[in-house]
Design an enzyme around this catalytic site. Structure first.
Site, PDB file in Angstrom:
ATOM      1  CG  ASP A  59      -1.609  -1.144   1.600  1.00 18.09           C
ATOM      2  OD1 ASP A  59      -1.578  -2.093   0.823  1.00 18.09           O
ATOM      3  OD2 ASP A  59      -2.253  -1.156   2.662  1.00 18.09           O
ATOM      4  CD  GLU A 241      -7.001  -5.113   3.962  1.00 19.27           C
ATOM      5  OE1 GLU A 241      -6.355  -5.844   4.720  1.00 19.27           O
ATOM      6  OE2 GLU A 241      -6.847  -5.125   2.731  1.00 19.27           O
TER       7      GLU A 241
HETATM    8  C1  FRU Z   1      -3.925  -3.526   2.713  1.00 21.19           C
HETATM    9  C2  FRU Z   1      -3.287  -3.978   4.010  1.00 21.19           C
HETATM   10  C3  FRU Z   1      -3.596  -3.029   5.130  1.00 21.19           C
HETATM   11  C4  FRU Z   1      -2.459  -3.258   6.082  1.00 21.19           C
HETATM   12  C5  FRU Z   1      -1.309  -3.503   5.144  1.00 21.19           C
HETATM   13  C6  FRU Z   1      -0.301  -4.482   5.663  1.00 21.19           C
HETATM   14  O1  FRU Z   1      -3.324  -4.036   1.577  1.00 21.19           O
HETATM   15  O2  FRU Z   1      -3.692  -5.284   4.334  1.00 21.19           O
HETATM   16  O3  FRU Z   1      -4.866  -3.235   5.707  1.00 21.19           O
HETATM   17  O4  FRU Z   1      -2.236  -2.147   6.912  1.00 21.19           O
HETATM   18  O5  FRU Z   1      -1.863  -3.990   3.936  1.00 21.19           O
HETATM   19  O6  FRU Z   1       0.827  -4.527   4.869  1.00 21.19           O
END
Ligand code: FRU
Length: 534
Positions: A59, A241
């Protein structure tokens, strides 16, 4: 709610995770043999999309704009090319196109991995972190405690802050972390903070299982729960998320609306990761859907920000808007279904092109529009321009093209059949995209795009996007890099983003029609060359 699960990936990575949690640093892994690295750099390293120099990225995080620079942080495992102990990597740009990677910004610590989050410029020094008149940048992120995850505890995730007094380069974690302890919710992450002018406070949206929780704070340290949204709205196939909440002006009208973005790691859209959105109002405490939007949501099920498989966890930049009030966003150009298996070794995954988001009134409701940022044009030169091309079912049109490139296409909507654009390589790899009249939908097919067998869900079905207008003329801007295609149909109403891995560079463009003669009213091809960056 039976489909809702935490990401299984996390559980699978227990061993690597434990090592990382205990502070072990793996040796940086020179991936595969050198010959392979040379080849994959040439064949697969995107030219105008951000990639980490090496190893894993997911992300985008903590994007803010300050003193002429756009900052982009990202979920990063600097030691391996798969997901692992999460850090925040960092890159800077003056135009969101040409990026320079900086040293790692945040490292895992005794409270856990550094998961996704956001950053704000605290102009009024509400946090008190600023000293001697320095404006502090404050990041808020999720601490993910891997020991607790392994022990199957619920209170794995909590929210913490860190501040920077040197414009985002180095960070100090707050001694009072976590600032929001876990309230007994297993998935409780990805804080996105913004300043709410009308109520003079910081507001933060957080993904909590399959809802969004909203918090408020005077100083970024003390947080109060305000409300929740989403229990009965939108797609709940997986945990929610990376939420984001921001106002957007409604094009052609005086009013503004709030847009709430939420990413779903697994959902009914081609069974992968995608981002849904809601349009409504925010009064400083509650987000409520606009009644017309809510009505339409009920009949259409979900509103997706992108209809391709590779635009996930996108959030917007703080501290910068276009003069029009439009927002800037960047997404992770991959999908949890296969992100850890894509056939690059030296690095894994890229970001999308940065996009300008706007809101358009449509059918008595609203639609989110995505367009590539105009800054890209500084790197473009027109290579080919044709006024009218008649495509007949007997005679497809074909032309060699050097990618990366942007295609600007405009054609008259046919009455039947399919209009199909294809790019192909000397090894017979192809990506097809176009418009299907009978289905009234756009498609994007990478079934024979090259290396596809690393995951059964990579190329099992074509991505489709509904056509949302009835205009006779169809337009598209198509951005093609070595391993990605981003199509902005109908001026950004139906965007589609996809990655692909050909065995030789794509080098031909062709256009074919299945049933009737189609008039391509305009086709212009622009090269995209970042070596000439300003
Ligand atoms: C989204 C996610 C978020 C988390 C991160 C972990 O892709 O799952 O919810 O903070 O990636 O790397």
């Amino acid at each position: 709610m039976k489909h809702i699960q935490s990401k299984p990936l996390l559980a699978l990575l227990v061993i690597a995770a434990t090592l990382g949690f205990l502070g072990c640093t793996f040796q940086s892994k020179p991936s595969s043999n050198p010959q392979d690295s040379v080849d994959e750099e040439a064949l697969y390293r995107p030219e105008f999309h951000f990639t980490p120099k090496s190893n894993w990225m997911n992300d985008p995080n903590g994007m803010f704009y300050f003193e002429g620079k756009y900052h982009l942080y990202f979920q990063h495992y600097p030691d391996k090319n798969v997901w692992g102990p999460m850090h925040w990597g960092h890159a800077e740009s003056r135009d969101m196109i040409h990026w320079e990677e900086k040293p790692i910004a945040l490292y895992p610590d005794s409270l856990g991995y550094i998961f996704s989050g956001s950053a704000v410029v605290d102009h009024q020094n509400t946090s008190g972190f600023g000293t001697d008149g320095t404006i502090p940048i404050v990041a808020m992120f999720t601490h993910h405690d891997m020991e607790k995850e392994i022990a199957e505890q619920v209170d794995v995730e909590s929210q913490s802050i860190a501040y920077s007094l040197d414009q985002g380069l180095t960070w100090t974690k707050y001694s009072g972390n976590p600032v929001i302890a876990n309230p007994n919710i297993r998935d409780f992450r990805d804080p996105k903070v913004f300043w709410h002018e009308a109520t003079q406070k910081w507001v933060m949206v957080l993904a909590a299982h399959d809802q969004v929780m909203i918090y408020g704070s005077p100083d970024l340290k003390e947080w109060t729960y305000l409300s929740s949204f989403g229990k009965h709205a939108g797609n709940h196939d997986a945990v929610w998320e990376c939420p984001d909440l921001f106002p957007l002006p409604v094009a052609g009208e005086e009013q503004q609306k709030y847009v709430l973005l939420v990413s779903n790691s697994r959902n009914s859209l081609a069974s992968g990761s995608a981002t849904q959105y809601f349009v409504g109002d925010f009064d400083g405490t509650h987000f409520r859907m606009d009644p017309h939007f809510e009505q339409e949501l009920k009949s259409k099920k979900n509103f997706w920000m992108d209809f391709g498989k590779d635009n996930y966890a996108g959030v917007s930049w703080q501290n910068i808007q276009r003069p029009s009030g439009n927002r800037l966003l960047i997404g992770w150009m991959s999908n949890w279904e296969y992100a850890t298996k894509v056939p690059t070794q030296g690095w894994r995954s890229a970001m999308t092109i940065a996009r300008e988001l706007s809101l358009k009134p449509l059918d008595s409701s609203y639609r989110l529009i995505s367009q590539p940022v105009e800054e890209l044009q500084a790197y473009q030169k027109s290579l080919f321009k044709e006024g009218l091309i008649k495509i007949t079912p007997q005679k497809p049109w074909q032309q060699p093209v050097r990618f990366p490139a942007e295609l600007r296409i405009s054609f008259v909507k046919p009455q039947s059949g399919q209009l199909k654009f294809s790019m192909t390589s000397a090894k017979g790899n192809r990506v097809d995209w176009g418009f299907d009249v009978e289905q009234n939908q756009f498609f994007l097919d990478r079934k024979t795009s090259g290396i596809v067998d690393f995951s059964p869900s990579f190329a099992d079905q074509a991505a489709i996007a509904p056509r949302l207008t009835t205009q006779d003329s169809i337009q598209a801007r198509v951005l093609i890099d070595k391993t990605s295609i981003e199509i902005f149909w109908d001026e950004g109403l139906s965007p589609m983003t996809s990655i692909f891995f050909p065995q030789a560079p794509m080098d031909q463009l062709s256009i074919a029609t299945s049933k009737e003669i189609v008039d391509i009213v305009a086709l212009e091809i622009f090269e995209i060359d970042l070596s000439q960056h300003p």
